[in-house]
Design an enzyme around this catalytic site. Sequence first.
Site, PDB file in Angstrom:
ATOM      1  N   ASN A  94      43.029  33.654  80.611  1.00  0.00           N
ATOM      2  CA  ASN A  94      42.725  32.878  81.827  1.00  0.00           C
ATOM      3  C   ASN A  94      43.350  31.478  81.818  1.00  0.00           C
ATOM      4  O   ASN A  94      42.955  30.609  82.572  1.00  0.00           O
ATOM      5  CB  ASN A  94      41.223  32.856  82.100  1.00  0.00           C
ATOM      6  CG  ASN A  94      40.425  32.186  81.002  1.00  0.00           C
ATOM      7  OD1 ASN A  94      41.002  31.650  80.059  1.00  0.00           O
ATOM      8  ND2 ASN A  94      39.121  32.190  81.123  1.00  0.00           N
ATOM      9  N   TYR A 133      35.537  25.809  70.168  1.00  0.00           N
ATOM     10  CA  TYR A 133      34.740  26.852  70.837  1.00  0.00           C
ATOM     11  C   TYR A 133      33.406  27.117  70.131  1.00  0.00           C
ATOM     12  O   TYR A 133      32.827  28.177  70.295  1.00  0.00           O
ATOM     13  CB  TYR A 133      35.549  28.145  70.929  1.00  0.00           C
ATOM     14  CG  TYR A 133      36.608  28.130  72.026  1.00  0.00           C
ATOM     15  CD1 TYR A 133      36.259  27.942  73.364  1.00  0.00           C
ATOM     16  CD2 TYR A 133      37.962  28.339  71.725  1.00  0.00           C
ATOM     17  CE1 TYR A 133      37.216  27.944  74.369  1.00  0.00           C
ATOM     18  CE2 TYR A 133      38.928  28.338  72.733  1.00  0.00           C
ATOM     19  CZ  TYR A 133      38.545  28.144  74.057  1.00  0.00           C
ATOM     20  OH  TYR A 133      39.491  28.154  75.056  1.00  0.00           O
ATOM     21  N   LYS A 150      46.306  26.761  77.910  1.00  0.00           N
ATOM     22  CA  LYS A 150      46.200  27.585  76.713  1.00  0.00           C
ATOM     23  C   LYS A 150      47.522  28.331  76.491  1.00  0.00           C
ATOM     24  O   LYS A 150      48.406  28.308  77.367  1.00  0.00           O
ATOM     25  CB  LYS A 150      45.010  28.528  76.878  1.00  0.00           C
ATOM     26  CG  LYS A 150      43.719  27.736  77.183  1.00  0.00           C
ATOM     27  CD  LYS A 150      42.441  28.510  76.932  1.00  0.00           C
ATOM     28  CE  LYS A 150      42.068  29.458  78.017  1.00  0.00           C
ATOM     29  NZ  LYS A 150      40.670  29.971  77.870  1.00  0.00           N
ATOM     30  N   HIS A 175      41.810  25.637  80.008  1.00  0.00           N
ATOM     31  CA  HIS A 175      40.493  25.194  79.541  1.00  0.00           C
ATOM     32  C   HIS A 175      40.118  23.914  80.288  1.00  0.00           C
ATOM     33  O   HIS A 175      40.968  23.065  80.543  1.00  0.00           O
ATOM     34  CB  HIS A 175      40.512  24.895  78.039  1.00  0.00           C
ATOM     35  CG  HIS A 175      39.231  24.244  77.594  1.00  0.00           C
ATOM     36  ND1 HIS A 175      38.102  24.975  77.326  1.00  0.00           N
ATOM     37  CD2 HIS A 175      38.889  22.942  77.462  1.00  0.00           C
ATOM     38  CE1 HIS A 175      37.110  24.128  77.021  1.00  0.00           C
ATOM     39  NE2 HIS A 175      37.565  22.881  77.096  1.00  0.00           N
ATOM     40  N   GLU A 216      34.933  16.854  73.544  1.00  0.00           N
ATOM     41  CA  GLU A 216      36.230  17.530  73.484  1.00  0.00           C
ATOM     42  C   GLU A 216      37.397  16.536  73.506  1.00  0.00           C
ATOM     43  O   GLU A 216      38.387  16.735  72.793  1.00  0.00           O
ATOM     44  CB  GLU A 216      36.348  18.527  74.642  1.00  0.00           C
ATOM     45  CG  GLU A 216      35.393  19.702  74.457  1.00  0.00           C
ATOM     46  CD  GLU A 216      35.484  20.760  75.546  1.00  0.00           C
ATOM     47  OE1 GLU A 216      34.937  21.846  75.342  1.00  0.00           O
ATOM     48  OE2 GLU A 216      36.094  20.493  76.610  1.00  0.00           O
TER      49      GLU A 216
END
Length: 149
Positions: free
Chosen positions: A112, A49, A9, A115, A126
């Site tokens: 964080n 998401y 990310k 993904h 995805e």
Amino acid sequence: MERTLIAVKSDGVQRGLIGEIIKRFEHRGFKLIGLKMVKPTEDLAKHHYIDLKDKPFYAGLCKFTSAGPFVAMCWEGQNIVKMGRDMMGETNPADSKPGTIRGDLCVQVGRNIIHGSDSLETAKKEVALWFKPEELIEWKSCAEVYTYE
Ligand code: UDP
Ligand code: MG
């Protein structure tokens, strides 16, 4: 063989962790079959998401994601969906064990850095969301016989 979507990310990209994350999956013995850097539209981020659409952090998460860059990867290997999640650690880095990616490399849940698809079904959706079929490269790894018996 399973396939999963793993992405660095934008916080991971900004922090210079693309190589470290690729390294962990390569060294584990998994095979990279798709890789691209994208600046996702807000629509793409929202779609990615969508399961979290009722969460209070959804809007901020999608905005942050669409600010990009986002390094999308498709990795292939036996049991990779679960093993990839285990390598990542918990959603909240504070709960992640040392040795995991989040347990070693980040601090807060909203930053964080990585993904990873959370189930085989999610992985299929995805991978199809981020990659066209022709962007996935089927290649034979010469390390395969030393990775799998
Ligand atoms: N997230 C957040 N606050 C939370 C929970 C999640 O900002 O309380 C963000 C975080 O970046 C997380 C992403 O939303 O990685 C997706 O949440 P999910 O529950 O799917 O966690 P993941 O699958 O990434 O571990
Ligand atoms: Mg998730």
